[in-house]
Design a protein around this motif. Sequence first.
Motif, PDB file in Angstrom:
ATOM      1  N   SER A 329       0.815  -1.216   0.000  1.00 59.14           N
ATOM      2  CA  SER A 329       0.000   0.000   0.000  1.00 59.14           C
ATOM      3  C   SER A 329       0.852   1.271   0.000  1.00 59.14           C
ATOM      4  O   SER A 329       0.307   2.373  -0.058  1.00 59.14           O
ATOM      5  CB  SER A 329      -0.911   0.014   1.237  1.00 59.14           C
ATOM      6  N   LEU A 433       1.398   3.206   6.139  1.00 60.42           N
ATOM      7  CA  LEU A 433       0.778   2.090   5.424  1.00 60.42           C
ATOM      8  C   LEU A 433      -0.700   1.982   5.792  1.00 60.42           C
ATOM      9  O   LEU A 433      -1.222   2.770   6.584  1.00 60.42           O
ATOM     10  CB  LEU A 433       1.514   0.787   5.770  1.00 60.42           C
ATOM     11  N   GLU A 434      -1.362   0.996   5.241  1.00 64.64           N
ATOM     12  CA  GLU A 434      -2.789   0.803   5.491  1.00 64.64           C
ATOM     13  C   GLU A 434      -3.070  -0.358   6.435  1.00 64.64           C
ATOM     14  O   GLU A 434      -4.177  -0.470   6.952  1.00 64.64           O
ATOM     15  CB  GLU A 434      -3.523   0.565   4.163  1.00 64.64           C
ATOM     16  N   ASP A 435      -2.100  -1.226   6.654  1.00 65.92           N
ATOM     17  CA  ASP A 435      -2.291  -2.396   7.503  1.00 65.92           C
ATOM     18  C   ASP A 435      -2.404  -1.953   8.965  1.00 65.92           C
ATOM     19  O   ASP A 435      -1.480  -1.386   9.538  1.00 65.92           O
ATOM     20  CB  ASP A 435      -1.113  -3.356   7.339  1.00 65.92           C
ATOM     21  N   GLU A 436      -3.555  -2.230   9.586  1.00 68.35           N
ATOM     22  CA  GLU A 436      -3.802  -1.773  10.952  1.00 68.35           C
ATOM     23  C   GLU A 436      -2.846  -2.413  11.955  1.00 68.35           C
ATOM     24  O   GLU A 436      -2.333  -1.738  12.852  1.00 68.35           O
ATOM     25  CB  GLU A 436      -5.248  -2.063  11.348  1.00 68.35           C
ATOM     26  N   TYR A 467       2.314  11.909  11.265  1.00 75.32           N
ATOM     27  CA  TYR A 467       1.569  10.669  11.067  1.00 75.32           C
ATOM     28  C   TYR A 467       0.812  10.263  12.333  1.00 75.32           C
ATOM     29  O   TYR A 467      -0.356   9.839  12.269  1.00 75.32           O
ATOM     30  CB  TYR A 467       2.528   9.543  10.662  1.00 75.32           C
ATOM     31  N   HIS A 474      -8.079   7.390  13.725  1.00 72.25           N
ATOM     32  CA  HIS A 474      -8.212   6.104  13.037  1.00 72.25           C
ATOM     33  C   HIS A 474      -9.417   5.337  13.577  1.00 72.25           C
ATOM     34  O   HIS A 474      -9.802   5.473  14.743  1.00 72.25           O
ATOM     35  CB  HIS A 474      -6.940   5.278  13.218  1.00 72.25           C
TER      36      HIS A 474
END
Length: 858
Positions: A329, A433-436, A467, A474
């Motif tokens: 991602s 990134l997108e991975d939690e 970030y 989130h």
Amino acid sequence: MLAASTIPSIHYNTKLPYIHHLVLNTTSEPRTRKPAAAVSSFRYNYNNHHHGLFFFKPHTYAVGTVRARAGNDDGASDAIPQQSSSVDIKEISSSSSTFGDSYVALFVQMLGLDYDPLDREQAVEALWKYSLGGKKCIDYIMQFSGCINLTVNLLRSESSAACEAAAGLLRSISSINVYRDLVAECGAIEEITGLLTRPSLTSEVKGQSMCTLWNLSVDKKHRLKIANTDILPLLIKSLEDENMKVKEAAGGVLANLALSKSNHNILVEAGVIPKLAMLLKANVEGSKVIRKEARNALIELAKDDYYRILIIEEGLVPVPMVGADAYKSFRPELHSWPSLPDGTEIERTSQGPSKFGANELLLGLNVSDKNANIDEAKMNAMVGRSRQHFLVRIGAIESEDGRKPQSEFPIDRQLTLLPWIDGVARLVLILGLEDERAIARAAESIADISINEHMRMLFKEAGAIKYLVQLLDHSSDAVRLATTHALERLSVSRGVCQIMEAEGVVHPLVNTLKNLDISESLMEKTLDILGRILDPSKEMKSKFYDIPVNGSEKGLDAAESLDPSIELTGNVIEAAISETTTSYGKVLDSVFIGRMIGIMKTSYPDLQRKAASILEFITIIDPSMDTIISADIESGLDAIFQQKALEDTDSDIEGLQPEKYALDIEEASLAISAGARLLTKLLDSKQFCQTINSTHFIKLLRKILKSNVPLHYKDWVAACLVKLSCLSGPDQDFENPINMEVTLYEAIPRLIEQIKSSSSEAREAAVIELNRIISEGVVDSTQAVASEGGIFPLVKLIEEGSNRAVEAGLAILYNLSMDSENHSAIIAAGAVPALRRIVLSQRPQWTRALRLLRNLPV
């Protein structure tokens, strides 16, 4: 003969038809000795057939290793250093069946103590090389009992060749799981320890010996015996050996020892962390094997919080392995103007764009000092970001030589160790990134790594703050908790805290606290961050002028644009307060204030303290205090001033658990001090003074003043109590008692503490103030001085102090001497010799000293 009784009678063929595959070590220089009869016959036939022999002497050690794991019962271990040689092992294995069982037995017999040392040496070399044929060969050797004992005994030999061969044979045998315990039980560890302590030892002997220990350390029960004070320094010193194979073997043993938590303290005290960390530095050359073993050992040690700090201080940081799929991602910014990792844009020096984009590509090659001043931290952040982005683009971010890492642990538990520059950049990259799961693990790692100001500033320069602030919104609870934890650890730094405020962290934190369903852990960390940002104790100038607030252009730059002769006036500060009030006014609303008061009423002391501090900040930016007063602030203050720790006077917790009791009192005192500051600030409001039940709060504060709350927390309680008594009016009975109690329980103890430990000027001022209080005839003031231990420091003061201090001290001691109960303490403090010296030297205070002497029973 140690082995004669255990080995059956041997009948061997003098022609030795299949001996041509046996591997022996022969030397060109003959040795003079008288051989035994059996050996003489064997040597005659051996020499007649030497043309068919195959000679070699392997000096190889751990070539490729896999992390050891004890407990396999399937024969050969899959986790031990394997030997290799230039000889075709398949050839040895295929010919072992035709080798002749009697010759193996012969060589085992030749290990006996009654044989010549040269025979024993050649026998152990033959068995060692025969063992390289694999498990079947080793199994056949192990059929002869006593073989291991005799081989271990050879480790004492003065011959390096014999020691090497013996260690090599033990290494081969210990590579099989079922024989490992037997090797250890025969004393191999002790003998190898003695062997390695010899002053001069060849690299070959060191390598084979350490590889044997490497095999034995696979089993947990042998690690404690290996991790002793004699051998650990040798292993650590071998990490700097010139022979790479020796370094690899030493690293393998240390990595296995680190698998047992009981060995961690021994390893760290022996100094293993700096040596292993050096092997992982980017500018240090080393084999993949030693780097892998060093990394494995340090990762095990990093499971302990304290040892992880030591590893970080050596320049390495633990970074989670999140898997190659998580990086798919990642979207690098390709065609944008370059900027620093923290978001600072680099100034465009050219008037127009380059035709081929050379300005963007070669930006760093033509930076003059007049246009840019990039410090080392910023340059390191740029280097780290470039490296990690490059690894992502080529798909090698978590691979080595194109191979994906293999591990017995699931991906969510895997870690690696990277140097500061690369590790910090990797963690910041993962945050994008997108991975939690990957984001949460990276944020937790940032929290763990932020152990000092240096690390916190590295993350600031690497752009982590931006970030993390964005991730507060989130959707995942785990991500929000991990992110808040990271920001909480980073906010310890004032500079980082200011960047957080500039990035707008206050709004999401306040919104988080407004949610009643959040966990206690998240609420505590959120309050920590807010308490450091909304800190009422910050100086007004540093609060509003050190940095831009909430993205505004206000700051030191704005101040510097003014005439330098113009000082910052009250109007300027009021303007700054007005801007902050406008910025936070919509967020720090009645709902949030009600939430803070609810925390004060229901939570434990630490959270009460933070909530009271935040409310005190609101009183600064909102001087009218209307919202706070209308939100039932009195109920919150009432809860703070009635701490359970101060009320449990009848419990045995103070005697049974003194440490816990001291901690409870400390936390309660901090909360009370914060509540007293808030109440003192609220008393500036006429509206609040008209509504508050002053009698009730005076009783609570008087009780606290007389309690065992530490003295340095009573100053705000005393100040608040005095202010309340002034507002209560002349008809109240509390005025005189309050003044007296503040003097006895706060002023006198504080002055005595200053006399004990402060500078000479402060001691003089304190003793003069104390003399004034006593001379005014405050009831029980002399008794308070004696009970607080003031006699001894006063006697010391009349010996060392200035004339004014000595005169005031003598006056106080004279008043104390009027009570006969104080005589013994004054004499025990050494007052009599000091007074006599003053009298005999006829100092200006000698008359006061003489009167005091007459009062004492001397």
